[in-house]
Design an enzyme around this catalytic site. Structure first.
Site, short mmCIF file in Angstrom:
data_model
loop_
_atom_site.label_atom_id
_atom_site.label_comp_id
_atom_site.label_asym_id
_atom_site.label_seq_id
_atom_site.Cartn_x
_atom_site.Cartn_y
_atom_site.Cartn_z
N ASN A 13 -63.99 -9.92 21.40
CA ASN A 13 -63.79 -11.35 21.68
C ASN A 13 -62.40 -11.85 21.29
O ASN A 13 -62.20 -13.04 21.09
CB ASN A 13 -64.89 -12.20 21.02
CG ASN A 13 -65.03 -11.89 19.53
OD1 ASN A 13 -64.14 -11.29 18.94
ND2 ASN A 13 -66.14 -12.30 18.94
N ARG A 64 -61.74 -17.16 9.27
CA ARG A 64 -62.94 -17.41 8.47
C ARG A 64 -62.69 -18.63 7.61
O ARG A 64 -61.60 -18.78 7.01
CB ARG A 64 -63.28 -16.21 7.57
CG ARG A 64 -63.92 -15.04 8.30
CD ARG A 64 -65.29 -15.37 8.92
NE ARG A 64 -65.84 -14.27 9.69
CZ ARG A 64 -65.79 -14.15 11.01
NH1 ARG A 64 -65.19 -15.08 11.74
NH2 ARG A 64 -66.36 -13.12 11.62
N GLN A 88 -72.15 -21.08 7.18
CA GLN A 88 -72.58 -21.44 8.53
C GLN A 88 -74.08 -21.28 8.68
O GLN A 88 -74.60 -20.25 8.24
CB GLN A 88 -71.83 -20.57 9.55
CG GLN A 88 -70.35 -20.83 9.55
CD GLN A 88 -69.58 -20.06 10.62
OE1 GLN A 88 -68.40 -20.26 10.75
NE2 GLN A 88 -70.22 -19.21 11.36
N HIS A 148 -68.83 -22.80 15.31
CA HIS A 148 -68.26 -21.45 15.49
C HIS A 148 -68.62 -20.91 16.88
O HIS A 148 -69.67 -20.29 17.05
CB HIS A 148 -68.81 -20.53 14.39
CG HIS A 148 -68.11 -19.22 14.31
ND1 HIS A 148 -68.32 -18.34 13.28
CD2 HIS A 148 -67.21 -18.61 15.11
CE1 HIS A 148 -67.58 -17.26 13.45
NE2 HIS A 148 -66.91 -17.40 14.58
P1 NAD Z 1 -57.55 -6.95 13.31
O1 NAD Z 1 -58.16 -6.00 12.34
O2 NAD Z 1 -57.07 -6.44 14.62
O3 NAD Z 1 -56.31 -7.68 12.61
C1 NAD Z 1 -56.38 -8.22 11.32
C2 NAD Z 1 -54.98 -8.21 10.73
O4 NAD Z 1 -55.03 -8.95 9.50
C3 NAD Z 1 -54.48 -6.81 10.41
O5 NAD Z 1 -53.19 -6.62 10.98
C4 NAD Z 1 -54.44 -6.79 8.90
O6 NAD Z 1 -53.42 -5.97 8.37
C5 NAD Z 1 -54.19 -8.27 8.59
N1 NAD Z 1 -54.52 -8.63 7.21
C6 NAD Z 1 -55.57 -8.21 6.47
N2 NAD Z 1 -55.46 -8.71 5.22
C7 NAD Z 1 -54.33 -9.45 5.19
C8 NAD Z 1 -53.68 -10.19 4.16
N3 NAD Z 1 -54.16 -10.22 2.91
N4 NAD Z 1 -52.54 -10.83 4.47
C9 NAD Z 1 -52.03 -10.76 5.72
N5 NAD Z 1 -52.58 -10.06 6.73
C10 NAD Z 1 -53.73 -9.40 6.46
O7 NAD Z 1 -58.62 -8.10 13.48
P2 NAD Z 1 -58.73 -9.17 14.68
O8 NAD Z 1 -59.55 -8.62 15.78
O9 NAD Z 1 -57.37 -9.70 14.97
O10 NAD Z 1 -59.62 -10.29 13.97
C11 NAD Z 1 -59.14 -10.95 12.80
C12 NAD Z 1 -60.23 -11.81 12.20
O11 NAD Z 1 -60.52 -12.90 13.08
C13 NAD Z 1 -61.59 -11.10 12.06
O12 NAD Z 1 -61.66 -10.32 10.90
C14 NAD Z 1 -62.53 -12.26 12.00
O13 NAD Z 1 -62.67 -12.74 10.68
C15 NAD Z 1 -61.84 -13.34 12.84
N6 NAD Z 1 -62.53 -13.54 14.15
C16 NAD Z 1 -63.04 -14.77 14.42
C17 NAD Z 1 -63.72 -14.97 15.61
C18 NAD Z 1 -64.28 -16.33 15.97
O14 NAD Z 1 -65.15 -16.40 16.83
N7 NAD Z 1 -63.83 -17.40 15.36
C19 NAD Z 1 -63.90 -13.92 16.51
C20 NAD Z 1 -63.30 -12.69 16.23
C21 NAD Z 1 -62.63 -12.51 15.02
#
Ligand code: NAD
Length: 398
Positions: A148, A287, A316, A346
């Site tokens: 997503n 989050r 949530q 959400h």
């Molecule tokens: P991803 O794993 O591709 O990317 C996450 C990035 O965050 C990575 O590059 C990682 O190195 C970085 N990261 C981790 N810890 C960090 C820190 N302390 N400081 C800086 N950067 C840091 O994940 P993604 O697919 O891009 O998704 C990211 C997040 O988005 C998910 O974990 C989820 O919590 C959230 N999300 C929300 C929805 C929604 O419906 N609102 C949907 C999908 C994902």
């Protein structure tokens, strides 16, 4: 609450069904109990088969699992010791849950779940599971990576536009039969020429940056412990800043796109918001708990932030009195059309297109597990007692 049991069995009763899964040597895997905690679709879920993420459609898994002799229990009742989730997890082999209505698999819940071997996140983001506790029990945690990310990236850009252009109060004014251009124009700006930064430049963060380029921002920055390959950074025209204070101090707009884990919980708090310029905006679809709830409400209510928007909440569903529901920039002047908030439930990652992708992905993860096939490595968060990804605080394999 919605509960559906497709085949009843005692926790240890082996399956005798014909279609039950076999391992590579042909040994029958005993019938599995799969517990799915999903959001209730009510009449919308019942009448629309594309609402795959609801309890009514159960990710389209019902017939498949039944045909293989497994049991599927589906519920949206997840809070408290007497909830269906807590009662049914006790002998469940596989837990499927979704970030949109998370069944919180705390250490305590995991300790009760004696048979639990696999947790599947129908979507992206597995922070609702105590990953350290899962590792101690060698429980595999998998999510449908990438399912997503486009949906969320689009929502981020939309939320930025809503906040920066002051769209929400302008629209509400029209619905109410009012007309006051100056009142909404006083807080309306363009994205062009702004400095924008993402915490997290993974799948979503990169897609957000790419979608922002055509708006001609002044500069794009990212803050991430993982450095982007040079060619990608050049292509997106983004620069890395490794010092959080320096990074936040440069921004007009912050977008948060990293997972929630020990290092990111409360990362945006009273002190770090203080490093941001007065009149800046924050968009958080990652989050809720990455931001300190009171500090955000205070910063919007005091006018330090011109706005905060997103779709994720620390708990949530969000309680009715959660301050993010009603926070308002002082320019709202007590008006019912509040400036400074673009919050939604959400739903950014659960568009109908996304539901199809994460339902298909969940089925693939299940099939792989039931047929002893390896999982796609990009979907694995924890496996064999260790982190399989660097995204959750780098884990042990950093
Ligand atoms: P991803 O794993 O591709 O990317 C996450 C990035 O965050 C990575 O590059 C990682 O190195 C970085 N990261 C981790 N810890 C960090 C820190 N302390 N400081 C800086 N950067 C840091 O994940 P993604 O697919 O891009 O998704 C990211 C997040 O988005 C998910 O974990 C989820 O919590 C959230 N999300 C929300 C929805 C929604 O419906 N609102 C949907 C999908 C994902």
């Amino acid at each position: 609450m919605s509960l559906r049991i497709l085949e009843k069995r005692s926790p240890t009763q082996p399956s005798t069904s014909e279609g039950s899964s076999n391992d590579m040597n042909g040994t029958a895997l005993r019938a599995q109990k799969v517990l799915a905690v999903l959001y209730s679709g009510g009449k919308y879920g019942a009448r629309n088969p594309r609402m795959l993420g609801t309890t009514e459609q159960a990710l389209g898994l019902g017939d498949y699992l039944k045909s293989k002799g497994h049991t599927l229990v589906v519920t949206d009742d997840k809070e408290g010791a007497d909830s269906t989730f807590q009662k049914e997890i006790v002998d469940a082999d596989i837990l499927i849950t979704t970030p949109f209505h998370p069944g919180y698999a705390t250490r305590d819940v995991i300790s009760k779940a004696k048979n639990l071997k696999l947790c599947i996140t129908a979507g992206v983001g597995s922070d609702h599971i105590d990953l350290n506790a899962a590792n101690e029990r060698k429980i595999t945690v998998a999510e449908v990576s990438g399912s997503n990310v486009v949906s969320v990236a689009e929502h981020v850009v939309m939320t930025m536009l809503c906040l920066v252009r002051n769209f929400v109060p302008a629209h509400e004014q029209i619905r109410a039969g009012d007309w006051n251009v100056a009142k909404v124009a006083q807080d309306a700006y363009d994205i062009e020429g702004k400095v924008i930064g993402t915490i997290g430049a993974g799948r979503i963060g990169q897609r957000v940056l790419r979608r922002l380029q055509p708006f001609d921002p002044k500069q794009l920055y990212y803050y991430d412990y993982t450095e982007l390959p040079n060619e990608i950074a050049k292509d997106i025209k983004v620069e890395r800043i490794t010092d959080l204070k320096e990074f936040l101090g440069k921004l007009d707009i912050l977008t948060i796109n990293c997972p929630l884990h020990e290092q990111t919980k409360g990362m945006i708090n009273k002190e770090t918001i203080g490093w941001m310029k007065k009149g800046s905006w924050i968009v958080n679809t990652a989050r809720g708990a990455i931001c300190d709830a009171d500090a955000i409400a205070e910063a919007v209510n005091s006018g330090h932030l011109l706005g905060y928007g997103g779709d994720v909440w620390p708990v949530q569903p969000a309680p009715a009195n959660m301050p993010w529901r009603t926070m308002a920039h002082p320019n709202s002047e007590g008006d019912k059309f509040n400036v400074g908030s673009a919050m939604t439930p959400h739903y950014s990652g659960t568009t109908l297109d996304a539901q199809k992708r994460y339902a298909d992905g969940t089925k693939t993860i299940l099939e792989n597990y039931l047929n002893h096939k390896p999982q796609d490595p990009q979907n694995l968060i924890c496996e064999g007692g260790d982190y399989a990804t660097k995204a959750y605080g780098a884990g042990k394999r950093a």
